[in-house]
Design a protein around this motif. Structure first.
Motif, short mmCIF file in Angstrom:
data_model
loop_
_atom_site.label_atom_id
_atom_site.label_comp_id
_atom_site.label_asym_id
_atom_site.label_seq_id
_atom_site.Cartn_x
_atom_site.Cartn_y
_atom_site.Cartn_z
N ALA A 14 -37.16 -38.65 32.06
CA ALA A 14 -36.33 -38.72 30.85
C ALA A 14 -36.60 -37.54 29.94
CB ALA A 14 -36.59 -40.05 30.13
N ALA A 15 -37.86 -37.08 29.88
CA ALA A 15 -38.18 -35.91 29.06
C ALA A 15 -37.48 -34.66 29.58
CB ALA A 15 -39.70 -35.71 29.03
N ASP A 16 -37.40 -34.52 30.90
CA ASP A 16 -36.69 -33.37 31.48
C ASP A 16 -35.21 -33.41 31.11
OD1 ASP A 16 -38.93 -32.27 32.79
OD2 ASP A 16 -38.73 -33.73 34.40
N TYR A 17 -34.60 -34.59 31.19
CA TYR A 17 -33.18 -34.70 30.85
C TYR A 17 -32.94 -34.42 29.37
CZ TYR A 17 -32.05 -36.59 35.46
OH TYR A 17 -31.86 -36.75 36.80
N ASN A 18 -33.86 -34.87 28.52
CA ASN A 18 -33.70 -34.59 27.09
C ASN A 18 -33.74 -33.09 26.82
OD1 ASN A 18 -33.44 -37.30 26.34
ND2 ASN A 18 -35.66 -37.56 26.15
N ASN A 19 -34.62 -32.38 27.52
CA ASN A 19 -34.68 -30.92 27.36
C ASN A 19 -33.43 -30.25 27.91
OD1 ASN A 19 -37.23 -31.07 26.16
ND2 ASN A 19 -38.29 -30.89 28.12
N LEU A 20 -32.93 -30.75 29.05
CA LEU A 20 -31.73 -30.17 29.64
C LEU A 20 -30.50 -30.39 28.75
CD1 LEU A 20 -32.21 -31.21 33.38
CD2 LEU A 20 -32.28 -28.88 32.48
N CYS A 21 -30.45 -31.55 28.09
CA CYS A 21 -29.30 -31.84 27.23
C CYS A 21 -29.28 -30.95 25.98
CB CYS A 21 -29.32 -33.31 26.82
SG CYS A 21 -28.99 -34.46 28.19
N GLN A 22 -30.41 -30.32 25.66
CA GLN A 22 -30.47 -29.44 24.50
C GLN A 22 -30.21 -27.98 24.85
OE1 GLN A 22 -34.27 -30.11 22.65
NE2 GLN A 22 -33.91 -32.31 22.35
N CYS A 23 -29.98 -27.69 26.11
CA CYS A 23 -29.74 -26.31 26.53
C CYS A 23 -28.38 -25.83 26.02
CB CYS A 23 -29.80 -26.19 28.05
SG CYS A 23 -31.43 -26.50 28.76
N GLU A 24 -28.31 -24.54 25.72
CA GLU A 24 -27.08 -23.95 25.19
C GLU A 24 -26.27 -23.23 26.26
OE1 GLU A 24 -25.93 -24.41 22.24
OE2 GLU A 24 -27.67 -25.47 21.42
N THR A 25 -26.93 -22.74 27.30
CA THR A 25 -26.25 -22.00 28.36
C THR A 25 -26.77 -22.46 29.72
OG1 THR A 25 -27.87 -20.20 28.37
CG2 THR A 25 -25.98 -19.98 26.86
N LEU A 26 -26.07 -22.04 30.78
CA LEU A 26 -26.53 -22.36 32.12
C LEU A 26 -27.83 -21.65 32.45
CD1 LEU A 26 -23.19 -22.29 34.16
CD2 LEU A 26 -24.42 -24.27 33.28
N ASP A 27 -28.06 -20.48 31.87
CA ASP A 27 -29.33 -19.80 32.08
C ASP A 27 -30.49 -20.60 31.50
OD1 ASP A 27 -28.29 -17.62 33.47
OD2 ASP A 27 -27.75 -16.58 31.61
N ASP A 28 -30.26 -21.27 30.39
CA ASP A 28 -31.30 -22.14 29.83
C ASP A 28 -31.62 -23.29 30.78
OD1 ASP A 28 -31.33 -20.51 27.63
OD2 ASP A 28 -30.02 -21.81 26.42
N ILE A 29 -30.57 -23.85 31.38
CA ILE A 29 -30.79 -24.93 32.37
C ILE A 29 -31.58 -24.41 33.55
CG2 ILE A 29 -29.62 -26.46 33.99
CD1 ILE A 29 -27.37 -26.75 31.98
N LYS A 30 -31.21 -23.22 34.02
CA LYS A 30 -31.93 -22.63 35.15
C LYS A 30 -33.38 -22.37 34.80
CE LYS A 30 -32.09 -18.48 38.00
NZ LYS A 30 -31.46 -17.17 38.29
N MET A 31 -33.65 -21.88 33.60
CA MET A 31 -35.01 -21.60 33.18
C MET A 31 -35.85 -22.88 33.14
SD MET A 31 -36.35 -19.78 29.68
CE MET A 31 -35.72 -21.15 28.69
#
Length: 474
Positions: free
Chosen positions: A96-113
């Motif tokens: 759940a912590a990973d998903y919360n961080n992913l939901c706060q990403c602004e770009t696809l590069d942030d998701i990839k990082m």
């Protein structure tokens, strides 16, 4: 029972002469046992009912029946290593912590990082994926394999897992073509993230399959039949709408690929589809109920899909019942839930179409909590509220429909996914069964769906809807 045991403990030691010189109290105890047990007690009545129950279970096992509760005796001989592997894979699922961080990403590069710090890191590195392989090798061959993988200036990530054979390793290599100096990385798309995550699932599945023995190998192959059905329907539907075959093949799920899948485009009806292509695939036995000479159109293709899924789920269910034990118990629950969910989806999707009551009934699986009386009610439903009324009679599904409002069905899929995830996670609470492999594959599939939805919302700047379809696994 305690009274019987106290009388046995208080009786004098047995004397020679057997039953002829046994006291009246012991005769009464033996007579009561004879009334409670179908078999005659031992000579002096020392055998307790628990021991007799064990003897009967052993006798049933010798006659061919599955013995529930005794999987721990022999399971680890062939399945212990792979069960440990799949439980290790489970620990790498996103939290759940990973998903919360992913939901706060602004770009696809942030998701990839962020995903680079998880188990997906090696699959999302910059550069083109050249090859990924799994092979057994001796300890002397490790350096040679590394040298082969590093040819042509490739970047290589190699891991070695001790094999079941002495001085043997399972070498798993992933080779990447490095980018040239000054070259910019290719634009990141949602499909790229999904493909790399699916590639990781494929690699893990192949590793488990190559290590599995019967009947686990057959169980793992059953898991892929659903993907095969989806690929067949995708190719046939795309061909009907004059889509390029190569483009359709790229969209097929890699777990459902087979050798003759590209030739599906030449079939004009279901009979040709079976005779030219599917007769040599594992799906051949499922086509007996849907072979007709009618031309393939959208309606017939959907009927074919649901008929194939019905035959597949029933076959998988019967196979699990033959395995017996905890595998049969847990898989019966999981497959019954899948059959019931498909029955609800078939009913909702067929509302307002030309499908008759009998047509619906034929598409419902012949097992599950709704079988048969729930199917009778679903077959005559004309709107979503009638479906809701039929399903609320069953307590396990009452909580699902309580999450959605009357007259709407948009959130029904998410409610079913959430309930499925709960059941899949419970499969890991028991040991010595094959259901953990099915549960892991389904949980991984749900994780990929979550990543695809999050990536699409970020790419389309629709972050307000990012929580609409994300199902937390842990």
């Amino acid at each position: 029972m305690e009274r019987f045991r106290r009388e046995l403990d208080s009786r004098p030691p047995p004397r020679e002469g057997g039953d002829e010189r046994v006291g009246e109290g012991e005769r009464r105890v033996k007579r009561d046992w004879n009334e409670r047990e179908d078999e005659k007690p031992d000579r002096q009545g020392y055998v307790l009912p628990e021991i007799r129950s064990f003897d009967r279970r052993i006798h049933r096992e010798e006659e061919g029946e599955a013995m529930y509760g005794f999987e721990a005796l022999t399971f680890n001989i062939h399945g212990g290593y792979l069960e440990a592997i799949v439980r290790g894979y489970r620990s790498g699922l996103l939290t759940a912590a990973d998903y919360n961080n992913l939901c706060q990403c602004e770009t696809l590069d942030d998701i990839k990082m962020h995903l680079s710090a998880t188990e997906y890191g090696t699959y999302l590195q910059n550069g083109a994926l050249i090859s990924h392989s799994s092979s057994r090798c001796g300890s002397d061959s490790v350096s040679r394999i590394c040298a082969d993988l590093r040819d042509s200036g490739r970047h290589v990530l190699v891991s070695y897992i001790p094999d079941q054979k002495p001085d043997s390793f399972l070498c798993r290599g992933i080779a990447y073509q490095p980018m040239e100096k000054g070259a910019k990385p290719s634009p990141l798309h949602t499909t790229t993230i999904v493909e790399k995550c699916t590639l990781k699932l494929l690699d893990e599945y192949k590793h488990m399959l190559c290590q599995a023995t019967e009947p686990l190998s057959t169980f793992l192959e059953y898991i892929t039949y659903g993907y095969m059905i989806d690929n067949v329907v995708l190719i046939v539907t795309g061909t009907l709408h004059e889509r390029d075959v190569q483009e359709l093949l790229e969209k097929c799920h890699p777990l459902g690929m087979f050798d003759s899948i590209a030739t599906l485009a030449v079939a004009q009806n279901m009979r040709e589809l079976y005779r030219l292509v599917l007769v040599d695939t594992p799906l051949a036995s499922y086509f007996s109920e849907c072979i007709t000479s009618e031309d393939l159109d959208d309606m017939n293709i959907e009927i074919m899909r649901n008929t194939l899924y019905k035959a597949y789920l029933e076959d998988f269910y019967n196979f699990c019942q033959k395995l017996g034990g905890a595998t049969a118990e847990i898989m019966s629950d999981l497959l019954a839930f899948e059959a019931d969910r498909r029955a609800v989806n078939i009913t909702i999707n067929s509302i307002g179409t030309e499908l008759t009551r009998d047509d619906r009934w034929k598409l419902y699986s012949n097992f599950g909590l709704l079988y048969p009386y729930g199917h009778e009610e679903l077959a005559v439903c004309e709107d979503i509220d009638q479906v809701r009324g039929a399903m609320e009679k069953y307590p396990p599904y009452q909580s699902i429909f309580a999450k959605i409002s009357y007259g709407e069905s948009q959130m029904l899929d998410k409610a079913f996914y959430e309930e499925e995830v709960k059941r899949l996670c419970l499969a890991f609470e028991q040991q010595f069964h094959y259901a953990v492999f099915f549960a892991y594959m389904r949980l991984k599939e749900q994780e990929i769906r979550n990543l695809m939805w999050i990536s699409e919302c970020v790419a389309q700047n629709q972050k307000t809807r990012i929580h609409d379809s994300v199902v937390f696994i842990f």
